[in-house]
Scaffold this motif. Sequence first.
Motif, PDB file in Angstrom:
ATOM      1  N   THR A  76       8.869 -23.229 -37.452  1.00  0.00           N
ATOM      2  CA  THR A  76       8.492 -23.505 -36.073  1.00  0.00           C
ATOM      3  C   THR A  76       6.993 -23.745 -36.029  1.00  0.00           C
ATOM      4  N   TRP A  90       7.769 -27.075 -31.903  1.00  0.00           N
ATOM      5  CA  TRP A  90       8.665 -27.907 -32.688  1.00  0.00           C
ATOM      6  C   TRP A  90       9.475 -27.043 -33.649  1.00  0.00           C
ATOM      7  N   SER A  92      11.304 -27.496 -37.278  1.00  0.00           N
ATOM      8  CA  SER A  92      11.421 -28.341 -38.471  1.00  0.00           C
ATOM      9  C   SER A  92      12.524 -27.787 -39.367  1.00  0.00           C
ATOM     10  N   THR A 115       0.058 -35.574 -34.605  1.00  0.00           N
ATOM     11  CA  THR A 115       0.811 -34.328 -34.549  1.00  0.00           C
ATOM     12  C   THR A 115       0.295 -33.383 -35.627  1.00  0.00           C
ATOM     13  N   LYS A 166      12.347 -35.765 -33.043  1.00  0.00           N
ATOM     14  CA  LYS A 166      11.067 -36.479 -33.080  1.00  0.00           C
ATOM     15  C   LYS A 166      10.830 -37.231 -34.376  1.00  0.00           C
ATOM     16  N   VAL A 178      12.616 -33.049 -37.419  1.00  0.00           N
ATOM     17  CA  VAL A 178      11.779 -32.270 -36.508  1.00  0.00           C
ATOM     18  C   VAL A 178      12.305 -32.456 -35.084  1.00  0.00           C
ATOM     19  N   TRP A 179      12.467 -31.340 -34.391  1.00  0.00           N
ATOM     20  CA  TRP A 179      13.123 -31.294 -33.080  1.00  0.00           C
ATOM     21  C   TRP A 179      12.210 -30.599 -32.067  1.00  0.00           C
ATOM     22  N   LEU A 180      12.136 -31.132 -30.863  1.00  0.00           N
ATOM     23  CA  LEU A 180      11.337 -30.511 -29.806  1.00  0.00           C
ATOM     24  C   LEU A 180      12.115 -29.355 -29.184  1.00  0.00           C
TER      25      LEU A 180
END
Length: 229
Positions: A76, A90, A92, A115, A166, A178-180
Amino acid sequence: MSEVTSAWLTGVLALALVVHIAWLARASRNRASAALAADTVSIRTVIADAVDFSDGTVGVVTWAGSWNGRRVQIRTIVDTLATRKLPARWLSISVTEPVVVPGTFDMMMRPGSPTTFSNFDHLDHTLPKTAEFPAEAVLRTDRKGVRFPQDIIAGHLETFAEGRAKELLITPKGVRIVWLLAEAERARYGVFRQAEFGPTGIDPDLIARLLASASALRDAINQSERQAA
């Protein structure tokens, strides 16, 4: 009101402000500790042997373990870059097993600003993409003139249709998504400049789904390369 009384009131107000700020900081630390414990429980629901091996980087927590016989990593990242309107948290997800690709393939959705979780901005070569890729995606690589199995990759992008995924990174060392997870609470960040994300823990089902997606993509690429050999 006398000068003495005025000075006394000013001192009382200043002390109250200091006490309140200290209370907010302590409460924030307590929430962060509870959130970390909850995240660890969620991750170990999916990755039973997950171990926290964070290196002390502020805002970054890393776990590693095995899932379905494969080495995996969960991370995270709290992104507080000034170029973002609000700080973001995020998730990961990586399958850290070999992939038969000729270099780095990085797909970033809506790459409008730098980022903290990616080297996308440092990749020199933009790849042309097939029509099957999302319109908002930009593809880059570290090696000019290389070819990637875009047809296979495009067939494993279901998670990117939801708007929260993302980045997709594929290297010879593994696959990462990778996710929000959340953006910071606007009011608290605007007043106190504190990146608080509220009750946004990591859903074990999300972890399992992203691991399955990354693993399936890796398997598809490797199988295609074995068949072509």
